[in-house]
Write a protein that holds these residues in place. Sequence first.
Motif, PDB file in Angstrom:
ATOM      1  N   ALA A   1      71.996  71.755  87.211  1.00 13.16           N
ATOM      2  CA  ALA A   1      72.546  72.751  88.119  1.00 13.16           C
ATOM      3  C   ALA A   1      73.560  73.616  87.390  1.00 13.16           C
ATOM      4  CB  ALA A   1      73.198  72.066  89.313  1.00 13.16           C
ATOM      5  N   ASP A   2      73.406  74.924  87.518  1.00 18.32           N
ATOM      6  CA  ASP A   2      74.402  75.871  87.041  1.00 18.32           C
ATOM      7  C   ASP A   2      74.926  76.654  88.235  1.00 18.32           C
ATOM      8  OD1 ASP A   2      74.170  75.184  84.289  1.00 18.32           O
ATOM      9  OD2 ASP A   2      72.301  76.322  84.190  1.00 18.32           O
ATOM     10  N   LEU A   3      76.018  77.368  88.042  1.00 10.62           N
ATOM     11  CA  LEU A   3      76.734  77.997  89.153  1.00 10.62           C
ATOM     12  C   LEU A   3      76.594  79.508  89.103  1.00 10.62           C
ATOM     13  CD1 LEU A   3      78.694  77.560  91.562  1.00 10.62           C
ATOM     14  CD2 LEU A   3      80.568  77.894  89.926  1.00 10.62           C
ATOM     15  N   ARG A   4      75.898  80.065  90.093  1.00  8.77           N
ATOM     16  CA  ARG A   4      75.792  81.514  90.247  1.00  8.77           C
ATOM     17  C   ARG A   4      76.924  81.988  91.154  1.00  8.77           C
ATOM     18  NH1 ARG A   4      72.189  86.017  90.348  1.00  8.77           N
ATOM     19  NH2 ARG A   4      70.494  84.855  89.368  1.00  8.77           N
ATOM     20  N   VAL A   5      77.545  83.115  90.770  1.00 10.20           N
ATOM     21  CA  VAL A   5      78.652  83.691  91.526  1.00 10.20           C
ATOM     22  C   VAL A   5      78.302  85.136  91.873  1.00 10.20           C
ATOM     23  CG1 VAL A   5      81.130  84.172  91.561  1.00 10.20           C
ATOM     24  CG2 VAL A   5      80.258  82.246  90.207  1.00 10.20           C
ATOM     25  N   SER A   6      78.385  85.471  93.173  1.00 10.17           N
ATOM     26  CA  SER A   6      78.135  86.838  93.613  1.00 10.17           C
ATOM     27  C   SER A   6      79.460  87.467  94.039  1.00 10.17           C
ATOM     28  CB  SER A   6      77.140  86.855  94.779  1.00 10.17           C
ATOM     29  OG  SER A   6      76.708  88.179  95.034  1.00 10.17           O
ATOM     30  N   ASN A   7      79.746  88.647  93.509  1.00 15.17           N
ATOM     31  CA  ASN A   7      81.076  89.244  93.587  1.00 15.17           C
ATOM     32  C   ASN A   7      81.062  90.608  94.275  1.00 15.17           C
ATOM     33  OD1 ASN A   7      82.514  87.245  91.862  1.00 15.17           O
ATOM     34  ND2 ASN A   7      81.084  87.973  90.300  1.00 15.17           N
ATOM     35  N   ASP A   8      82.191  90.921  94.898  1.00 13.62           N
ATOM     36  CA  ASP A   8      82.331  92.150  95.676  1.00 13.62           C
ATOM     37  C   ASP A   8      83.009  93.241  94.858  1.00 13.62           C
ATOM     38  OD1 ASP A   8      82.678  94.107  97.534  1.00 13.62           O
ATOM     39  OD2 ASP A   8      84.013  92.953  98.844  1.00 13.62           O
ATOM     40  N   ARG A   9      82.238  94.169  94.346  1.00 16.27           N
ATOM     41  CA  ARG A   9      82.798  95.199  93.474  1.00 16.27           C
ATOM     42  C   ARG A   9      83.703  96.168  94.232  1.00 16.27           C
ATOM     43  NH1 ARG A   9      78.436  99.135  90.946  1.00 16.27           N
ATOM     44  NH2 ARG A   9      80.359 100.110  90.192  1.00 16.27           N
ATOM     45  N   HIS A  10      83.733  96.087  95.550  1.00 18.08           N
ATOM     46  CA  HIS A  10      84.645  96.934  96.318  1.00 18.08           C
ATOM     47  C   HIS A  10      86.087  96.711  95.872  1.00 18.08           C
ATOM     48  CE1 HIS A  10      86.157  99.281  99.668  1.00 18.08           C
ATOM     49  NE2 HIS A  10      86.958  98.282 100.021  1.00 18.08           N
ATOM     50  N   TYR A  11      86.408  95.463  95.470  1.00 17.06           N
ATOM     51  CA  TYR A  11      87.777  95.164  95.062  1.00 17.06           C
ATOM     52  C   TYR A  11      87.936  95.013  93.550  1.00 17.06           C
ATOM     53  CZ  TYR A  11      89.469  94.777  99.815  1.00 17.06           C
ATOM     54  OH  TYR A  11      89.839  95.070 101.099  1.00 17.06           O
ATOM     55  N   TYR A  12      86.884  94.570  92.854  1.00 14.87           N
ATOM     56  CA  TYR A  12      87.087  94.534  91.402  1.00 14.87           C
ATOM     57  C   TYR A  12      86.906  95.909  90.788  1.00 14.87           C
ATOM     58  CZ  TYR A  12      81.951  93.936  90.379  1.00 14.87           C
ATOM     59  OH  TYR A  12      80.589  94.052  90.259  1.00 14.87           O
ATOM     60  N   VAL A  13      86.268  96.816  91.496  1.00 16.66           N
ATOM     61  CA  VAL A  13      86.183  98.239  91.195  1.00 16.66           C
ATOM     62  C   VAL A  13      85.398  98.536  89.917  1.00 16.66           C
ATOM     63  CG1 VAL A  13      87.462 100.397  90.876  1.00 16.66           C
ATOM     64  CG2 VAL A  13      88.361  98.617  92.405  1.00 16.66           C
TER      65      VAL A  13
ATOM     66  N   GLY B   1      84.375  96.915  85.627  1.00 16.38           N
ATOM     67  CA  GLY B   1      84.517  95.900  84.591  1.00 16.38           C
ATOM     68  C   GLY B   1      84.039  94.517  84.972  1.00 16.38           C
ATOM     69  N   GLY B   2      83.462  94.359  86.136  1.00 15.41           N
ATOM     70  CA  GLY B   2      82.977  93.046  86.559  1.00 15.41           C
ATOM     71  C   GLY B   2      81.478  93.049  86.778  1.00 15.41           C
ATOM     72  N   SER B   3      80.944  91.890  87.156  1.00  9.89           N
ATOM     73  CA  SER B   3      79.506  91.770  87.393  1.00  9.89           C
ATOM     74  C   SER B   3      79.225  90.464  88.106  1.00  9.89           C
ATOM     75  CB  SER B   3      78.734  91.819  86.063  1.00  9.89           C
ATOM     76  OG  SER B   3      79.005  90.654  85.296  1.00  9.89           O
ATOM     77  N   GLU B   4      77.968  90.277  88.473  1.00  8.50           N
ATOM     78  CA  GLU B   4      77.517  88.967  88.920  1.00  8.50           C
ATOM     79  C   GLU B   4      77.663  87.995  87.745  1.00  8.50           C
ATOM     80  OE1 GLU B   4      75.916  88.675  92.470  1.00  8.50           O
ATOM     81  OE2 GLU B   4      77.531  90.116  92.146  1.00  8.50           O
ATOM     82  N   GLN B   5      77.861  86.701  88.045  1.00  3.40           N
ATOM     83  CA  GLN B   5      78.146  85.733  86.981  1.00  3.40           C
ATOM     84  C   GLN B   5      77.268  84.486  87.110  1.00  3.40           C
ATOM     85  OE1 GLN B   5      82.353  85.729  88.230  1.00  3.40           O
ATOM     86  NE2 GLN B   5      82.881  85.996  86.081  1.00  3.40           N
ATOM     87  N   MET B   6      77.059  83.822  85.963  1.00  2.00           N
ATOM     88  CA  MET B   6      76.401  82.516  85.918  1.00  2.00           C
ATOM     89  C   MET B   6      77.185  81.633  84.954  1.00  2.00           C
ATOM     90  SD  MET B   6      73.713  80.712  87.066  1.00  2.00           S
ATOM     91  CE  MET B   6      72.207  81.690  87.314  1.00  2.00           C
ATOM     92  N   TRP B   7      77.655  80.490  85.471  1.00  2.72           N
ATOM     93  CA  TRP B   7      78.381  79.513  84.661  1.00  2.72           C
ATOM     94  C   TRP B   7      77.472  78.350  84.300  1.00  2.72           C
ATOM     95  CZ3 TRP B   7      83.325  79.900  82.787  1.00  2.72           C
ATOM     96  CH2 TRP B   7      84.124  80.913  83.311  1.00  2.72           C
TER      97      TRP B   7
END
Length: 498
Positions: free
Chosen positions: A215-227, A229-235
Motif C-alpha cells: 500500500a502506498d499513499l495517494r494525496v489529493s490537494n486543493d490548489r485553491h489554497y496552495y495556488v 508550486g504544488g501537485s497531487e502526491q504519492m508517498w
Amino acid sequence: MKRLIALLCCLAAPAAGQVRFDDVSDRLQPRHEYSGGWEHFVGGGVAVFDCNADGAPEILAAGGEGPSRLFVNDGTAYFAPGADLAGSARSTGAYPLDIDGDGILDLALLRVGPNRFLRGLGDCTFEDATDRWGLPEGDAWSTAFSATWEPGNTRPTLAIGNYVDRADPEGPFEACDANQLLRPRPGGGYAETVLEPGFCALSILFHDWAGQGRADLRVSNDRHYYVRGGSEQMWRMDPLRLLGDDDGWEQISIWGMGIAAQDLTGDGLAEVVLTSMGDQLMLIAEPGGRYRAAPYSTGTYAQRPHVGDDGRPSTGWHAEFGDVNNDGRADLFIAKGNVDQMPSNAMRDPNNLLIQQADGTFQEVSVPAGVASDARSRGAALADFDGDGRLDLVVVNRRAPLELYLNRSESTGRWARIDLRGAKGNTRGVGALVEVRTETGLQQREVTVGGGHAGGQALALHFGLGDATEAEARVRWPGGGWSDWQPVAVGGLTTLAQ
C-alpha cells in the motif's frame, strides 16, 4: 431547503432509466445538517458502519460547527438517534476502522482542532481513547484520513491530511499545512512523521496502486489554497519517500477534493477518479504505477451541471463507485455543490449518478433516478440500508438537511456480499484483495480505509452479479498469496476468514 430537479424528459435511455430511488430523508430525525463558517466550507463527511453487530449499517454524519450525529438503523432503514459523541463538535468527517484489534469498530473523528479517536464499545456507544492508544490529537484543520496495516504490525498505520494552517498570519492562501503519518511503536503508542510539503489535502488513500502487494499513499490537494508550486502526491511507504519525475509520477495540479478507486478494466490495477472544481478527472491505470487520462467520451468528467442553464464549472466533492443496478459493472456517484457562494462556479449543481454501460462508458441518470439534489452536497455513501440487496444512498449537505434515498430499481441483477475476518489485529482484512468470478466475468476489489471526501465505510464488499446464478471468490490476504476459490452465497452474505 433541498430542491430536486424535476426535468425528467429524455435524459436517459430506457435501460438506464430503470434505476430509481425514493427520498426517505424524513426517516433521519432530528434533522441534521453540516453547518459553520469558512472552516467548514470543506469537509462534511459521513461514516457508514455496523456499530451494534446486527447486520444493518448505521450513519454518522459530521456536523461542522455543531456536533456530529449518529443514526441507529433498526434493520429496515428506519433510524433512531444514537448516543451523543463527546467532543464531536467542529468535526469535518469520520472514518470507521478497528484500531485496537478487538473486533469492534472504532472511529477516527477529524476536527478543526484536536482530532479524536473513539473506541467502540459494541452497542453503538464510544469512549475517547486518544490518550489510551498514544495517538497525538494535534490542533490542525484535518480534512482527510486513511489507514493501512504495514507488514508485521498488529496495529494500523494512520495518515491524516491537513488543510490550511490557521496559525499562519500570512494565510490562508499559500499557507497549506503539512500532513501526518502515525506509525505504531513496538512498545505502544505511535510515532509521528511529518509529511511535507503539504498542499492542502482534502482526500488521501492507502491502496495497492502498483498491484505489487503493498500500500502506498495517494494525496489529493486543493490548489485553491496552495495556488502554485504544488501537485497531487504519492508517498511510497517502504522506504518512505515522495515519488517524483524519476519514478514516472506525473505532476498534476487540480482543485482536488475526493478520491475514488476501483479496477474497471479487469487488469488488476485500480482506476482513479479525482473530484475537483471543474473536471472530475478519471485516470486509467497502466503497469508500473503510471496513469493516462480517460477519454472525454467516457462520460465521467462531469465538469458542468448536467441540467439547468448555469454553465459555470461544477464543484465535485465525494466520489464513490458502487453497482447500483447489480449488473456486474461499477457505477459512480459524485456529490456536487458550491463551496459557499463562490461566483466562479455553478450555484445550482446537481449530484451525478453515472451508470456504467456495457462498452465501459458512463451515462448520467440522476434526474430520472430521483437523486439530482442541488443542495450544497459534501460527503456521501452507497450502502444497503434496508437489506434488500440494492445499494442505497446517503448524502451530507452544507446548511441543508441530510438526505437518504432507498434504491427501488426494478429488474436489477443478482448480488453477493463478502465480509472478511482477518488475523493479527487487522480484523477487517484491510489491504486484502477480493476477486469474485462468475460465468460472465471477474471482478476485483481491495478493502481500504480512506479516500472519498471526509468519510468512509466499514462494510462487507458488495458485488453485483448480473444474471449469474453461481459465484465463487478468493482472497489475497495482506502479506500472503491467494486463497483457494470458494463458493459464495448468491443473494446473501459470505464471511471469509484468514
